[in-house]
Design an enzyme around this catalytic site. Sequence first.
Site, PDB file in Angstrom:
ATOM      1  N   ARG A 180       0.743  -1.134  -0.249  1.00  0.00           N
ATOM      2  CA  ARG A 180       0.338   0.155  -0.023  1.00  0.00           C
ATOM      3  C   ARG A 180       0.755   1.342   0.327  1.00  0.00           C
ATOM      4  O   ARG A 180       1.919   1.662   1.059  1.00  0.00           O
ATOM      5  CB  ARG A 180      -0.473  -0.384   0.828  1.00  0.00           C
ATOM      6  CG  ARG A 180      -1.364   0.893   1.171  1.00  0.00           C
ATOM      7  CD  ARG A 180      -2.682   1.393   2.161  1.00  0.00           C
ATOM      8  NE  ARG A 180      -4.013   0.762   1.779  1.00  0.00           N
ATOM      9  CZ  ARG A 180      -5.303   1.047   2.711  1.00  0.00           C
ATOM     10  NH1 ARG A 180      -5.296   1.632   3.730  1.00  0.00           N
ATOM     11  NH2 ARG A 180      -6.522   0.082   2.000  1.00  0.00           N
ATOM     12  N   GLN A 231     -10.380  -3.909  -2.954  1.00  0.00           N
ATOM     13  CA  GLN A 231     -11.573  -3.496  -2.299  1.00  0.00           C
ATOM     14  C   GLN A 231     -12.638  -3.403  -3.482  1.00  0.00           C
ATOM     15  O   GLN A 231     -13.601  -4.054  -3.554  1.00  0.00           O
ATOM     16  CB  GLN A 231     -11.142  -1.902  -2.339  1.00  0.00           C
ATOM     17  CG  GLN A 231     -12.176  -1.596  -1.602  1.00  0.00           C
ATOM     18  CD  GLN A 231     -13.208  -1.929  -0.841  1.00  0.00           C
ATOM     19  OE1 GLN A 231     -11.971  -1.706   0.571  1.00  0.00           O
ATOM     20  NE2 GLN A 231     -14.283  -1.882   0.104  1.00  0.00           N
ATOM     21  N   ASP A 243     -17.157   7.722  -1.781  1.00  0.00           N
ATOM     22  CA  ASP A 243     -16.342   7.586  -0.803  1.00  0.00           C
ATOM     23  C   ASP A 243     -15.719   8.560  -0.399  1.00  0.00           C
ATOM     24  O   ASP A 243     -15.937   9.812  -0.585  1.00  0.00           O
ATOM     25  CB  ASP A 243     -14.781   6.810  -1.763  1.00  0.00           C
ATOM     26  CG  ASP A 243     -13.596   7.028  -0.977  1.00  0.00           C
ATOM     27  OD1 ASP A 243     -13.854   6.389   0.172  1.00  0.00           O
ATOM     28  OD2 ASP A 243     -12.459   6.159  -1.440  1.00  0.00           O
ATOM     29  N   CYS A 278     -16.867   1.924   0.986  1.00  0.00           N
ATOM     30  CA  CYS A 278     -15.450   0.943   1.123  1.00  0.00           C
ATOM     31  C   CYS A 278     -14.667   1.367   3.301  1.00  0.00           C
ATOM     32  O   CYS A 278     -13.931   0.235   3.042  1.00  0.00           O
ATOM     33  CB  CYS A 278     -13.881   1.660   0.050  1.00  0.00           C
ATOM     34  SG  CYS A 278     -13.367   2.655   0.491  1.00  0.00           S
TER      35      CYS A 278
HETATM   36  N1  NVA Z   1     -10.216   6.885  -1.097  1.00  0.00           N
HETATM   37  C1  NVA Z   1     -10.096   6.076   0.228  1.00  0.00           C
HETATM   38  C2  NVA Z   1     -10.181   4.862   0.525  1.00  0.00           C
HETATM   39  C3  NVA Z   1      -9.421   4.474   1.284  1.00  0.00           C
HETATM   40  C4  NVA Z   1      -9.463   2.926   1.542  1.00  0.00           C
HETATM   41  C5  NVA Z   1      -8.291   7.239   0.364  1.00  0.00           C
HETATM   42  O1  NVA Z   1      -7.089   6.385   0.123  1.00  0.00           O
HETATM   43  O2  NVA Z   1      -7.519   7.041   1.433  1.00  0.00           O
HETATM   44  N1   CP Z   2     -11.250   0.145   2.522  1.00  0.00           N
HETATM   45  C1   CP Z   2      -9.895  -0.174   3.296  1.00  0.00           C
HETATM   46  O1   CP Z   2      -8.302  -0.178   2.262  1.00  0.00           O
HETATM   47  O2   CP Z   2     -10.215   0.479   4.292  1.00  0.00           O
HETATM   48  P1   CP Z   2      -8.549  -0.115   5.045  1.00  0.00           P
HETATM   49  O3   CP Z   2      -7.988   1.640   4.577  1.00  0.00           O
HETATM   50  O4   CP Z   2      -9.164   0.249   6.361  1.00  0.00           O
HETATM   51  O5   CP Z   2      -7.680  -0.654   4.308  1.00  0.00           O
END
Ligand code: NVA
Ligand code: CP
Length: 304
Positions: A103, A133, A221, A261
């Site tokens: 990530r 996701q 989101d 999500c």
């Molecule tokens: N768009 C959000 C999704 C989190 C799972 C982010 O990137 O923070």
């Molecule tokens: N939806 C999602 O990816 O959640 P986290 O940021 O908690 O991993």
Amino acid sequence: MMHDLLKMADLNKEEILDILNLAMQLKYETKNGIAHKHLAGQTLGMIFQKASTRTRVSFETGMYQLGGQALFLSSRDLQIGRGEPVEDTARVLSRYLDGIMIRTFAQKEVEDLAEYASIPIINGLTDYCHPCQVLADLQTIREFKGGFDGLKMCYIGDGNNMANSLIVGGLTVGMKVSVACPEGYHPDAQVLDFAKPYGDTFKLTDNVLEAAKDADVLFTDVWASMGQEGEAEKRKIAFKGYQINDEVMDVAAKDAMVQHCLPAHREEEITAKVFEAHANEIFEEAENRLHAQKAVMVKLMQKK
Ligand code: NVA
Ligand code: CP
């Protein structure tokens, strides 16, 4: 089957359905205490440059349930966080691990990792996309609606990683996709190019009610994603009205589902009322992260 999962466009319809079928089987086995140690003795490295609740816990638990183990590797502690090149990290970790979930911010970092690693790389979210996701989302839609044919997906809000992956995933499995984003916050140009051949099956508008009309599944989101905290106030103004609320639900199909999500910001992108009315679908979606990702790991990592 491909070697890595870097973005939704890596998967064709057949591969997505294959993953979802395995995910449903693993879900059944998990709930019924049937062992499925397909990755016995294997180790997944999980590199995190951003926070996570669901991704971390579902990958770690999933790996354990598959008979392997997972290592949480925070970039704060890794040499990669001090500038060790990703191509060296990739070649070193390939000699210890059986797979890597990462990530991070830049999609290019994930692509570079995959280029230099000899083990499968799984994208656990970048600024560009969130394929794990969206596989869980598609699994949830199929569970609640029985399939994808003829269904309309609607996404309301920021043209971010979720929007990018939902557009590609939704169109690939045969759904109509309508997206409402304000000017200046559109999905990625590559994704809009991907959608072009789909003609009228894809619509991008700034009109929330037009996008939501007759939708079978509504997504939203957060207005400010991880890394955009400094823009939060500006974004609150830009996204005003880009919200799933009663008015939006009234124009959607009668039995429309709502997906998020998570984490959710109540009264920003979704009202608390709509969120709670659809909490069963939203938390099933969160649960399906576990099952869908286990299916991805088995497909990519199981030794033949
Ligand atoms: N768009 C959000 C999704 C989190 C799972 C982010 O990137 O923070
Ligand atoms: N939806 C999602 O990816 O959640 P986290 O940021 O908690 O991993």
